[in-house]
Design an enzyme around this catalytic site. Structure first.
Site, mmCIF file in Angstrom:
data_model
loop_
_atom_site.group_PDB
_atom_site.id
_atom_site.type_symbol
_atom_site.label_atom_id
_atom_site.label_comp_id
_atom_site.label_asym_id
_atom_site.label_seq_id
_atom_site.Cartn_x
_atom_site.Cartn_y
_atom_site.Cartn_z
ATOM 1 N N SER A 114 0.820 -1.216 0.000
ATOM 2 C CA SER A 114 0.000 0.000 0.000
ATOM 3 C C SER A 114 0.851 1.262 0.000
ATOM 4 O O SER A 114 1.907 1.311 0.629
ATOM 5 C CB SER A 114 -0.870 0.015 1.264
ATOM 6 O OG SER A 114 -1.472 1.280 1.435
ATOM 7 N N TYR A 136 -3.351 5.032 -4.519
ATOM 8 C CA TYR A 136 -4.656 5.666 -4.628
ATOM 9 C C TYR A 136 -4.510 6.845 -5.584
ATOM 10 O O TYR A 136 -3.398 7.219 -5.965
ATOM 11 C CB TYR A 136 -5.133 6.151 -3.257
ATOM 12 C CG TYR A 136 -5.552 5.035 -2.316
ATOM 13 C CD1 TYR A 136 -6.658 4.257 -2.593
ATOM 14 C CD2 TYR A 136 -4.851 4.786 -1.137
ATOM 15 C CE1 TYR A 136 -7.061 3.245 -1.729
ATOM 16 C CE2 TYR A 136 -5.253 3.775 -0.267
ATOM 17 C CZ TYR A 136 -6.357 3.006 -0.575
ATOM 18 O OH TYR A 136 -6.767 2.014 0.274
ATOM 19 N N THR A 162 -5.930 1.615 -6.847
ATOM 20 C CA THR A 162 -7.160 1.383 -6.079
ATOM 21 C C THR A 162 -7.977 2.659 -6.128
ATOM 22 O O THR A 162 -7.536 3.702 -5.641
ATOM 23 C CB THR A 162 -6.829 1.030 -4.613
ATOM 24 O OG1 THR A 162 -5.970 -0.109 -4.608
ATOM 25 C CG2 THR A 162 -8.095 0.709 -3.824
ATOM 26 N N LYS A 263 -7.958 -2.093 -9.128
ATOM 27 C CA LYS A 263 -8.578 -2.819 -8.013
ATOM 28 C C LYS A 263 -9.884 -2.116 -7.624
ATOM 29 O O LYS A 263 -9.930 -0.889 -7.585
ATOM 30 C CB LYS A 263 -7.599 -2.820 -6.834
ATOM 31 C CG LYS A 263 -8.119 -3.426 -5.549
ATOM 32 C CD LYS A 263 -6.972 -3.559 -4.540
ATOM 33 C CE LYS A 263 -7.446 -4.083 -3.218
ATOM 34 N NZ LYS A 263 -8.047 -3.056 -2.368
ATOM 35 N N HIS A 287 -13.386 -3.436 -1.546
ATOM 36 C CA HIS A 287 -12.433 -2.864 -0.590
ATOM 37 C C HIS A 287 -12.618 -3.489 0.799
ATOM 38 O O HIS A 287 -12.506 -2.809 1.828
ATOM 39 C CB HIS A 287 -12.601 -1.344 -0.520
ATOM 40 C CG HIS A 287 -11.328 -0.598 -0.264
ATOM 41 N ND1 HIS A 287 -10.783 0.288 -1.146
ATOM 42 C CD2 HIS A 287 -10.467 -0.627 0.788
ATOM 43 C CE1 HIS A 287 -9.670 0.805 -0.643
ATOM 44 N NE2 HIS A 287 -9.452 0.251 0.535
HETATM 45 C C1 LIG Z 1 -7.048 -2.466 7.646
HETATM 46 C C2 LIG Z 1 -7.172 -2.439 6.167
HETATM 47 C C3 LIG Z 1 -6.411 -1.551 5.429
HETATM 48 C C4 LIG Z 1 -6.517 -1.518 4.033
HETATM 49 N N1 LIG Z 1 -5.729 -0.670 3.324
HETATM 50 C C5 LIG Z 1 -5.766 -0.704 1.965
HETATM 51 C C6 LIG Z 1 -4.874 0.089 1.214
HETATM 52 O O1 LIG Z 1 -4.062 0.830 1.742
HETATM 53 N N2 LIG Z 1 -4.941 -0.019 -0.141
HETATM 54 C C7 LIG Z 1 -5.833 -0.843 -0.792
HETATM 55 O O2 LIG Z 1 -5.837 -0.925 -2.019
HETATM 56 N N3 LIG Z 1 -6.682 -1.596 -0.081
HETATM 57 C C8 LIG Z 1 -6.660 -1.568 1.276
HETATM 58 N N4 LIG Z 1 -7.487 -2.379 1.977
HETATM 59 C C9 LIG Z 1 -8.367 -3.311 1.262
HETATM 60 C C10 LIG Z 1 -7.639 -4.625 0.994
HETATM 61 O O3 LIG Z 1 -6.629 -4.493 0.040
HETATM 62 C C11 LIG Z 1 -8.604 -5.686 0.472
HETATM 63 O O4 LIG Z 1 -9.342 -5.159 -0.587
HETATM 64 C C12 LIG Z 1 -9.552 -6.206 1.552
HETATM 65 O O5 LIG Z 1 -8.924 -6.254 2.812
HETATM 66 C C13 LIG Z 1 -10.046 -7.582 1.156
HETATM 67 O O6 LIG Z 1 -10.960 -8.065 2.082
HETATM 68 P P1 LIG Z 1 -10.568 -9.053 3.275
HETATM 69 O O7 LIG Z 1 -9.942 -8.208 4.321
HETATM 70 O O8 LIG Z 1 -11.876 -9.619 3.661
HETATM 71 O O9 LIG Z 1 -9.611 -10.081 2.702
HETATM 72 C C14 LIG Z 1 -7.414 -2.406 3.375
HETATM 73 C C15 LIG Z 1 -8.173 -3.308 4.123
HETATM 74 C C16 LIG Z 1 -8.066 -3.333 5.504
HETATM 75 C C17 LIG Z 1 -8.879 -4.334 6.270
#
Ligand SMILES: Cc1cc2nc3c(=O)[nH]c(=O)nc-3n(C[C@H](O)[C@H](O)[C@H](O)COP(=O)(O)O)c2cc1C
Length: 404
Positions: A114, A136, A162, A263, A287
Site C-alpha cells: 500500500s 490511490y 485502487t 482494483k 475494498h
Molecule cells: C485495515 C485495512 C487496510 C486496508 N488498506 C488498503 C490500502 O491501503 N490499499 C488498498 O488498495 N486496499 C486496502 N485495503 C483493502 C484490501 O486491500 C482488500 O481489498 C480487503 O482487505 C479484502 O478483504 P478481506 O480483508 O476480507 O480479505 C485495506 C483493508 C483493511 C482491512
C-alpha cells in the site's frame, strides 16, 4: 511436572483462531483499525457470508494423488493462487510489511504494498522482489508520476491502482482513534489500553510506530507525511475519470513497461471500460467492505465480470477469503487468483512473519483438500459445476445493455 509442549504454541489452525489471538494481543484501537468496515457493515458481513452460501459437490472416489495450484499473476509465478492485498498495516507489528513480504516470499507469492504502508517500497522489494506497488488517486499528476518512478526504480513488478473509495466512514460500532503521531502525550493517552497488551508493547521495544507513510515522501525527504497528512491530500484530490485511469496506466507503462491492475471493480460495465483503458488485470472487490456499504460481496459479482472480460484480462477477487475452500470457490467462478487482506493481518498480529506464513499454509492446505474432494489434479480444472450455488446467489452489477 513435565512442561506442556502445546501451552504457548504460536501455531494456529484457522484464520478465525488467528483473529482471536490478534484481538487478545493488540491494543483495542489497533485491532479496531484492522476490523475496519463502513456504515452498518453490510458489505463486510456479506463478503464472508456469501462464501457460506456456496457449497461443494465432492466425489466419493476417483481422487487424484497429486494436486497442482501454481499459477501466474501479472507475469509473476506464484505457488498458489493467493497474493497479499495491499493494506496499511501501521502499528500491527514492528516488522510490518517487511514481515508480510518475507512470508509471501517464503511461500512463493506476491505482496501488494500500500502507498499508506509503514515500510518503504525499497525495503519491501529487498524482502520480496515479487512486489506490486499500490496507489490511490492522490496528489497532483507530477507527484503521482514521481511515486510511480520511485516504485519502478525500487523494483516493483506491477502497479495496483485502487480507486474504489468514497470516504464513507460512520461505523455503527465506532471508529478507533488513530493518533497523529506517537509522542509522550499520545503514549500517556493510549496508556490504559496499551498497558493491557504488554506483549504487543514489548515487541515494539524502543521503536514505537511512527505512523508516517514513507512511500509518499517528497523527493529528497526521508520522512513521509503522517497518516492524516496523507489522508488530507487524498481527500482534497479531485476524483479520477476514466481518462485519468487511462492516463495512469499509460504513464506506468511508459516508465516501466510493467503490468497494471485496477482494483475495486464490481460492475460489468466498469470491467469493460477497464479493458478499454488497457489494464492488464482487475480485482473484483468492494475494498473489504470498507467502501460504500451495501455493495454486494465480490464473490457474487465475480461470475458476470469474469464472463464478460475474463478472456481479455486477468480477473482477481478480494474480500472475505478466510479459508482454502474460499480460494477454490473463487477460482471455480472465474478468478485467476485471490488477494487476501484481514486474513494475513490477523496472522501478522498473532505471530509476525511466521503467522503470515501460517495463514498461507492454512489456505494452501484447505485449497488442496477441496481439490482432493473434487477429484481434480489442478486448480485450473475447477468449474462452477463443482459448486452448489443457490439460484439468485450471483449479482450482475451495471446495466446489461452497455455490454453489447
Ligand atoms: C485495515 C485495512 C487496510 C486496508 N488498506 C488498503 C490500502 O491501503 N490499499 C488498498 O488498495 N486496499 C486496502 N485495503 C483493502 C484490501 O486491500 C482488500 O481489498 C480487503 O482487505 C479484502 O478483504 P478481506 O480483508 O476480507 O480479505 C485495506 C483493508 C483493511 C482491512
Amino acid at each position: 511436572m513435565s512442561k506442556n509442549p502445546w501451552k504457548q504454541n504460536p501455531w494456529f489452525e484457522s484464520v478465525a483462531v488467528a483473529q482471536q489471538r490478534a484481538k487478545k494481543r493488540l491494543p483495542s484501537s489497533v485491532y479496531g483499525a484492522l476490523v475496519a468496515g463502513s456504515e452498518r457493515g453490510q458489505s463486510m458481513s456479506d463478503n464472508e457470508a456469501a462464501f457460506m452460501e456456496l457449497g461443494f459437490a465432492p466425489h466419493v472416489a476417483g481422487h487424484q494423488a497429486k494436486r497442482e495450484m501454481a499459477t501466474t499473476v501479472m507475469g509473476q509465478e506464484i505457488s498458489l493462487p493467493v497474493i497479499m492485498s495491499p493494506t496499511g498495516v501501521q502499528a500491527v507489528h514492528p516488522d510490518g510489511e517487511v514481515a508480510v513480504a518475507r512470508a509471501a516470499a517464503a511461500r512463493g507469492t506476491v505482496i501488494g504494498l500500500s502507498n499508506f504502508a509503514s515500510r518503504s517500497v525499497e525495503e519491501v522489494v529487498a524482502a520480496n522482489p515479487a512486489t506490486f506497488f499500490q496507489m490511490y488517486w492522490t496528489g497532483d499528476r507530477d507527484v503521482m508520476i514521481q511515486r510511480m518512478e520511485r516504485a519502478n526504480a525500487a523494483g516493483a513488478q506491477g502497479l495496483i491502482a485502487t480507486l474504489d473509495w468514497s470516504f464513507s466512514m460512520g461505523r455503527d460500532w465506532g471508529s478507533p482513534e488513530i493518533p497523529e503521531k506517537v509522542d509522550f502525550k499520545t503514549a500517556m493517552k493510549f496508556a490504559p489500553q496499551v498497558m493491557r497488551k504488554p506483549r504487543w508493547l514489548k515487541s515494539f521495544a524502543t521503536n514505537l510506530p511512527d505512523l508516517t507513510a514513507p512511500n509518499l515522501a517528497a523527493p529528497g525527504e526521508k520522512k513521509g507525511p503522517t497518516f492524516f497528512g496523507a489522508y488530507y491530500e487524498w481527500m482534497t484530490t479531485p476524483p479520477p475519470s476514466w481518462e485519468d485511469v487511462e492516463w495512469m496506466r499509460e504513464q506506468w507503462h511508459q516508465l516501466s513497461g510493467k503490468p497494471f491492475m485496477l482494483k475495486g471493480v464490481c460492475r460489468v460495465d466498469d470491467a469493460l471500460r477497464a479493458v478499454d483503458a488497457g489494464v492488464s488485470a482487475i480485482s473484483v472487490s468492494n475494498h473489504g467492505g470498507n467502501n460504500l456499504d451495501g455493495t454486494p460481496a465480490p464473490i457474487r459479482a465475480l461470475p458476470a465480470v469474469a464472463g464478460a472480460v475474463g478472456d481479455q484480462i486477468e480477473v482477481l477477487l478480494d474480500g472475505g477469503i478466510r479459508r482454502g475452500s474460499d480460494v477454490v470457490k473463487a477460482v471455480a467462478l472465474g478468478a485467476r487468483a485471490v488477494m487476501i487482506g484481514r486474513a494475513y493481518l490477523w496472522g501478522l498480529a498473532a505471530n509476525g512473519q511466521a503467522g503470515v506464513e501460517n495463514v498461507l499454509d492454512i489456505l494452501r492446505s484447505g485449497a488442496d483438500s477441496a481439490l482432493l474432494g473434487m477429484g481434480v489434479s489442478s486448480i485450473h480444472e475447477v468449474t462452477p459445476e463443482h459448486l452448489v450455488m443457490a439460484p439468485g446467489f450471483a449479482r450482475e452489477l451495471g446495466p446489461v445493455a452497455q455490454r453489447s
